[in-house]
Design an enzyme around this catalytic site. Sequence first.
Site, PDB file in Angstrom:
ATOM      1  N   LYS A  59       5.991  12.242  -7.223  1.00  0.00           N
ATOM      2  CA  LYS A  59       6.552  12.834  -6.001  1.00  0.00           C
ATOM      3  C   LYS A  59       8.061  12.999  -6.127  1.00  0.00           C
ATOM      4  CE  LYS A  59       4.977   9.505  -3.340  1.00  0.00           C
ATOM      5  NZ  LYS A  59       4.243   8.631  -4.268  1.00  0.00           N
TER       6      LYS A  59
ATOM      7  N   ARG B  14       3.254   7.558   5.157  1.00  0.00           N
ATOM      8  CA  ARG B  14       2.365   6.724   4.346  1.00  0.00           C
ATOM      9  C   ARG B  14       1.332   5.988   5.191  1.00  0.00           C
ATOM     10  NH1 ARG B  14       6.301   6.212  -0.220  1.00  0.00           N
ATOM     11  NH2 ARG B  14       5.259   5.251  -1.978  1.00  0.00           N
TER      12      ARG B  14
ATOM     13  N   ARG C 286       8.303   3.444 -16.481  1.00  0.00           N
ATOM     14  CA  ARG C 286       9.495   3.548 -15.624  1.00  0.00           C
ATOM     15  C   ARG C 286      10.163   2.184 -15.469  1.00  0.00           C
ATOM     16  NH1 ARG C 286       8.774   5.791  -9.557  1.00  0.00           N
ATOM     17  NH2 ARG C 286       8.149   3.658  -9.155  1.00  0.00           N
TER      18      ARG C 286
ATOM     19  N   ARG D 286      13.842  -1.276 -11.023  1.00  0.00           N
ATOM     20  CA  ARG D 286      13.243  -1.415  -9.692  1.00  0.00           C
ATOM     21  C   ARG D 286      12.336  -2.634  -9.635  1.00  0.00           C
ATOM     22  NH1 ARG D 286      11.067   4.320  -7.483  1.00  0.00           N
ATOM     23  NH2 ARG D 286       9.562   2.875  -6.549  1.00  0.00           N
TER      24      ARG D 286
ATOM     25  N   ARG E  77       0.154  -2.012  -5.217  1.00  0.00           N
ATOM     26  CA  ARG E  77       0.625  -0.772  -4.585  1.00  0.00           C
ATOM     27  C   ARG E  77      -0.472   0.291  -4.581  1.00  0.00           C
ATOM     28  NH1 ARG E  77       5.793   1.325  -7.207  1.00  0.00           N
ATOM     29  NH2 ARG E  77       5.799   2.624  -5.357  1.00  0.00           N
TER      30      ARG E  77
HETATM   31  P1  B4P Z   1       7.994   9.240  -9.717  1.00  0.00           P
HETATM   32  O1  B4P Z   1       8.311  10.675  -9.528  1.00  0.00           O
HETATM   33  O2  B4P Z   1       9.127   8.269  -9.688  1.00  0.00           O
HETATM   34  O3  B4P Z   1       6.846   8.752  -8.723  1.00  0.00           O
HETATM   35  P2  B4P Z   1       6.766   8.603  -7.136  1.00  0.00           P
HETATM   36  O4  B4P Z   1       5.417   9.158  -6.801  1.00  0.00           O
HETATM   37  O5  B4P Z   1       7.938   9.221  -6.452  1.00  0.00           O
HETATM   38  O6  B4P Z   1       6.873   7.037  -6.984  1.00  0.00           O
HETATM   39  P3  B4P Z   1       6.802   5.931  -5.869  1.00  0.00           P
HETATM   40  O7  B4P Z   1       5.633   6.182  -4.959  1.00  0.00           O
HETATM   41  O8  B4P Z   1       6.793   4.701  -6.697  1.00  0.00           O
HETATM   42  O9  B4P Z   1       8.103   5.845  -5.029  1.00  0.00           O
HETATM   43  P4  B4P Z   1       8.693   5.664  -3.560  1.00  0.00           P
HETATM   44  O10 B4P Z   1      10.131   5.658  -3.814  1.00  0.00           O
HETATM   45  O11 B4P Z   1       8.144   6.714  -2.643  1.00  0.00           O
HETATM   46  O12 B4P Z   1       7.209   9.130 -11.104  1.00  0.00           O
HETATM   47  C1  B4P Z   1       6.865   7.886 -11.661  1.00  0.00           C
HETATM   48  C2  B4P Z   1       7.210   7.841 -13.128  1.00  0.00           C
HETATM   49  O13 B4P Z   1       6.403   8.758 -13.853  1.00  0.00           O
HETATM   50  C3  B4P Z   1       8.655   8.209 -13.449  1.00  0.00           C
HETATM   51  O14 B4P Z   1       9.137   7.359 -14.455  1.00  0.00           O
HETATM   52  C4  B4P Z   1       8.570   9.636 -13.967  1.00  0.00           C
HETATM   53  O15 B4P Z   1       9.582   9.931 -14.925  1.00  0.00           O
HETATM   54  C5  B4P Z   1       7.202   9.660 -14.616  1.00  0.00           C
HETATM   55  N1  B4P Z   1       6.549  10.955 -14.537  1.00  0.00           N
HETATM   56  C6  B4P Z   1       6.573  11.814 -13.479  1.00  0.00           C
HETATM   57  N2  B4P Z   1       5.830  12.901 -13.759  1.00  0.00           N
HETATM   58  C7  B4P Z   1       5.311  12.702 -14.999  1.00  0.00           C
HETATM   59  C8  B4P Z   1       4.433  13.483 -15.849  1.00  0.00           C
HETATM   60  N3  B4P Z   1       3.964  14.661 -15.466  1.00  0.00           N
HETATM   61  N4  B4P Z   1       4.097  12.974 -17.048  1.00  0.00           N
HETATM   62  C9  B4P Z   1       4.571  11.778 -17.460  1.00  0.00           C
HETATM   63  N5  B4P Z   1       5.417  11.000 -16.723  1.00  0.00           N
HETATM   64  C10 B4P Z   1       5.771  11.468 -15.502  1.00  0.00           C
HETATM   65  O16 B4P Z   1       8.234   4.237  -2.937  1.00  0.00           O
HETATM   66  C11 B4P Z   1       8.759   2.973  -3.290  1.00  0.00           C
HETATM   67  C12 B4P Z   1       8.425   1.870  -2.263  1.00  0.00           C
HETATM   68  O17 B4P Z   1       9.205   2.070  -1.051  1.00  0.00           O
HETATM   69  C13 B4P Z   1       6.978   1.804  -1.715  1.00  0.00           C
HETATM   70  O18 B4P Z   1       6.116   1.047  -2.553  1.00  0.00           O
HETATM   71  C14 B4P Z   1       7.181   1.113  -0.338  1.00  0.00           C
HETATM   72  O19 B4P Z   1       7.327  -0.280  -0.457  1.00  0.00           O
HETATM   73  C15 B4P Z   1       8.491   1.692   0.145  1.00  0.00           C
HETATM   74  N6  B4P Z   1       8.288   2.882   0.991  1.00  0.00           N
HETATM   75  C16 B4P Z   1       8.694   4.151   0.674  1.00  0.00           C
HETATM   76  N7  B4P Z   1       8.339   5.003   1.658  1.00  0.00           N
HETATM   77  C17 B4P Z   1       7.686   4.274   2.606  1.00  0.00           C
HETATM   78  C18 B4P Z   1       7.056   4.599   3.837  1.00  0.00           C
HETATM   79  N8  B4P Z   1       7.014   5.866   4.292  1.00  0.00           N
HETATM   80  N9  B4P Z   1       6.468   3.606   4.551  1.00  0.00           N
HETATM   81  C19 B4P Z   1       6.503   2.341   4.124  1.00  0.00           C
HETATM   82  N10 B4P Z   1       7.083   1.953   2.946  1.00  0.00           N
HETATM   83  C20 B4P Z   1       7.664   2.910   2.185  1.00  0.00           C
END
Ligand code: B4P
Length: 192
Positions: free
Chosen positions: A14, A89, A128, A134, A146
Site C-alpha cells: 500500500k 482498517r 523490510r 520498525r 498482524r
Molecule cells: P509496504 O508498501 O511498506 O506495505 P504496506 O501495505 O504499506 O504496509 P503496512 O500495512 O505494514 O503499513 P502501515 O504503515 O499501514 O510494503 C512492504 C514491503 O514490501 C516493503 O519493504 C516494500 O519495499 C516491499 N514491496 C512492496 N511491493 C513489493 C513487490 N511488488 N515485490 C516485492 N516487494 C515489495 O501500518 C503500520 C501499523 O500502524 C499497523 O500495524 C497498525 O498498528 C497501525 N495503524 C496504521 N493505520 C491504522 C488504522 N487505520 N487503524 C489502526 N491502526 C493503524
Amino acid sequence: MFNLILFGPPGSGKGTQSEKLVEQFGLIHLSTGNLLREEIVNRTPLGLEAKNFIDKGQLVPDEVVIGMIDSSLDHHKEATGFLFDGFPRTQAQAEALDKLLQLKKSEIALVLILDVNEDELIRRLVHRGKTSGRSDDADETVQRNRQEIYKKETLPVAAYYQKQKKVVHIDGMGEIDQIFERLCTAINKKMK
Ligand code: B4P
C-alpha cells in the site's frame, strides 16, 4: 473530488504504490501508518499511546486514527482528492470516514484491494525488517499477529465497500511497476 482507498494486508504494498499513485493522479496521500510513526518520532502523547499497540502488531484505537484523519482532511481544504492508505482498517473507521466525507459533500469513488498471498507478505515484511528499524517488523510472531488481525478486523471492511459496489481487486504479486500499471488502469477506468 476523487477519493480512493488503497486496501490490503500488511506488506501488500500500500505504502509503496501510494507514493507512485499520488504523483500520477495529483491526490493528497493520507497514510495513518505514516502519521502515527511521525507522532512516535516526535514523542507526542498520541505517539506514545500508539506505540504500545503498534509494537505488538495491534491496531491503534479507532478514536485516535479517526481524529488524525479528521484534522488531516481539514488541513487540505483545497484538495482535488485523497488517497487513503491503510485507513479505514475497521468498520467503525469506515463509517466515520463516510460521515467526514459527507460533510465535504464528497464520497469514496473506488476501493482497490491488493491481493498478495501470505507467504509473500511475510517474506516482504521480514525483508523490510532488516532495514526499516520498525518495531512492528522486528519478528515473525508480530507479523503473523498482524495478518490475523487483518483477517479478523480489517477484512470485513472490504465487504462494507463491496455492498456499495466500489471494490476492485488487483493482483498485488509481481514487479512493483507491473502492479502500478494494473492500479492505474483501474483508476483511469473509474475516472472516465
Ligand atoms: P509496504 O508498501 O511498506 O506495505 P504496506 O501495505 O504499506 O504496509 P503496512 O500495512 O505494514 O503499513 P502501515 O504503515 O499501514 O510494503 C512492504 C514491503 O514490501 C516493503 O519493504 C516494500 O519495499 C516491499 N514491496 C512492496 N511491493 C513489493 C513487490 N511488488 N515485490 C516485492 N516487494 C515489495 O501500518 C503500520 C501499523 O500502524 C499497523 O500495524 C497498525 O498498528 C497501525 N495503524 C496504521 N493505520 C491504522 C488504522 N487505520 N487503524 C489502526 N491502526 C493503524
